[in-house]
Design a protein around this motif. Sequence first.
Motif, PDB file in Angstrom:
ATOM      1  N   VAL A 129      -4.699   7.159   2.112  1.00 33.60           N
ATOM      2  CA  VAL A 129      -4.280   8.048   1.028  1.00 33.60           C
ATOM      3  C   VAL A 129      -4.644   7.536  -0.362  1.00 33.60           C
ATOM      4  O   VAL A 129      -4.427   8.224  -1.355  1.00 33.60           O
ATOM      5  CB  VAL A 129      -2.764   8.358   1.093  1.00 33.60           C
ATOM      6  N   GLY A 130      -5.163   6.330  -0.456  1.00 33.00           N
ATOM      7  CA  GLY A 130      -5.585   5.806  -1.750  1.00 33.00           C
ATOM      8  C   GLY A 130      -4.485   5.187  -2.586  1.00 33.00           C
ATOM      9  O   GLY A 130      -4.584   5.147  -3.813  1.00 33.00           O
ATOM     10  N   SER A 131      -3.457   4.675  -1.954  1.00 36.16           N
ATOM     11  CA  SER A 131      -2.410   3.970  -2.684  1.00 36.16           C
ATOM     12  C   SER A 131      -2.975   2.670  -3.248  1.00 36.16           C
ATOM     13  O   SER A 131      -3.971   2.142  -2.748  1.00 36.16           O
ATOM     14  CB  SER A 131      -1.240   3.658  -1.748  1.00 36.16           C
ATOM     15  N   GLY A 132      -2.328   2.127  -4.258  1.00 32.91           N
ATOM     16  CA  GLY A 132      -2.767   0.886  -4.883  1.00 32.91           C
ATOM     17  C   GLY A 132      -2.377  -0.368  -4.135  1.00 32.91           C
ATOM     18  O   GLY A 132      -2.560  -1.476  -4.648  1.00 32.91           O
ATOM     19  N   ILE A 133      -1.842  -0.230  -2.930  1.00 33.99           N
ATOM     20  CA  ILE A 133      -1.512  -1.410  -2.135  1.00 33.99           C
ATOM     21  C   ILE A 133      -2.828  -1.971  -1.603  1.00 33.99           C
ATOM     22  O   ILE A 133      -3.446  -1.403  -0.716  1.00 33.99           O
ATOM     23  CB  ILE A 133      -0.543  -1.075  -0.983  1.00 33.99           C
ATOM     24  N   ALA A 134      -3.255  -3.066  -2.196  1.00 30.24           N
ATOM     25  CA  ALA A 134      -4.541  -3.675  -1.825  1.00 30.24           C
ATOM     26  C   ALA A 134      -4.386  -4.465  -0.529  1.00 30.24           C
ATOM     27  O   ALA A 134      -3.288  -4.855  -0.142  1.00 30.24           O
ATOM     28  CB  ALA A 134      -4.998  -4.602  -2.941  1.00 30.24           C
ATOM     29  N   TYR A 135      -5.505  -4.702   0.126  1.00 28.46           N
ATOM     30  CA  TYR A 135      -5.483  -5.534   1.324  1.00 28.46           C
ATOM     31  C   TYR A 135      -6.812  -6.235   1.472  1.00 28.46           C
ATOM     32  O   TYR A 135      -7.819  -5.792   0.929  1.00 28.46           O
ATOM     33  CB  TYR A 135      -5.160  -4.725   2.580  1.00 28.46           C
ATOM     34  N   GLY A 136      -6.793  -7.318   2.204  1.00 30.52           N
ATOM     35  CA  GLY A 136      -8.022  -8.054   2.405  1.00 30.52           C
ATOM     36  C   GLY A 136      -8.319  -8.323   3.858  1.00 30.52           C
ATOM     37  O   GLY A 136      -9.439  -8.633   4.214  1.00 30.52           O
ATOM     38  N   CYS A 157      -3.833 -13.347   4.488  1.00 30.11           N
ATOM     39  CA  CYS A 157      -4.107 -13.590   3.069  1.00 30.11           C
ATOM     40  C   CYS A 157      -2.946 -13.270   2.131  1.00 30.11           C
ATOM     41  O   CYS A 157      -2.797 -13.916   1.120  1.00 30.11           O
ATOM     42  CB  CYS A 157      -5.350 -12.833   2.643  1.00 30.11           C
ATOM     43  N   GLY A 158      -2.157 -12.246   2.406  1.00 30.00           N
ATOM     44  CA  GLY A 158      -1.038 -11.895   1.543  1.00 30.00           C
ATOM     45  C   GLY A 158      -1.377 -10.981   0.382  1.00 30.00           C
ATOM     46  O   GLY A 158      -0.543 -10.757  -0.481  1.00 30.00           O
ATOM     47  N   THR A 159      -2.602 -10.428   0.338  1.00 27.62           N
ATOM     48  CA  THR A 159      -2.954  -9.552  -0.782  1.00 27.62           C
ATOM     49  C   THR A 159      -2.248  -8.204  -0.723  1.00 27.62           C
ATOM     50  O   THR A 159      -2.181  -7.513  -1.730  1.00 27.62           O
ATOM     51  CB  THR A 159      -4.474  -9.298  -0.865  1.00 27.62           C
TER      52      THR A 159
END
Length: 94
Positions: free
Chosen positions: A30-37, A43-45
């Motif tokens: 959905v394009g939320s700002g919750i980033a991930y790596g 990693c905890g991003t």
Amino acid sequence: MARAKLTFQDINLTVNAPVGSRVVELSDKVGSGIAYGCREGDCGTCLMTVVEGMENLSEPSSVEKKLLKENVAGKNDRVACQAQILGDVTVKPA
């Protein structure tokens, strides 16, 4: 299949999610700002803040507890690649 409402406060969007889904799966779609790596809990991003419904997420795993501690996360923070939806919840990027 049981479903729950997952609200992304940063983009003001609520989606119906299958119970057991991980937050990061839907955040990405959905394009939320919750980033991930990684999606694996390495990693905890993808730290997120739970605005409402903390009780409606799975209990933190040992991997998640370690990441939360390493990232000095607040009491309302969770790791989106680890947290599974069990009921209605509202989240935003940490």
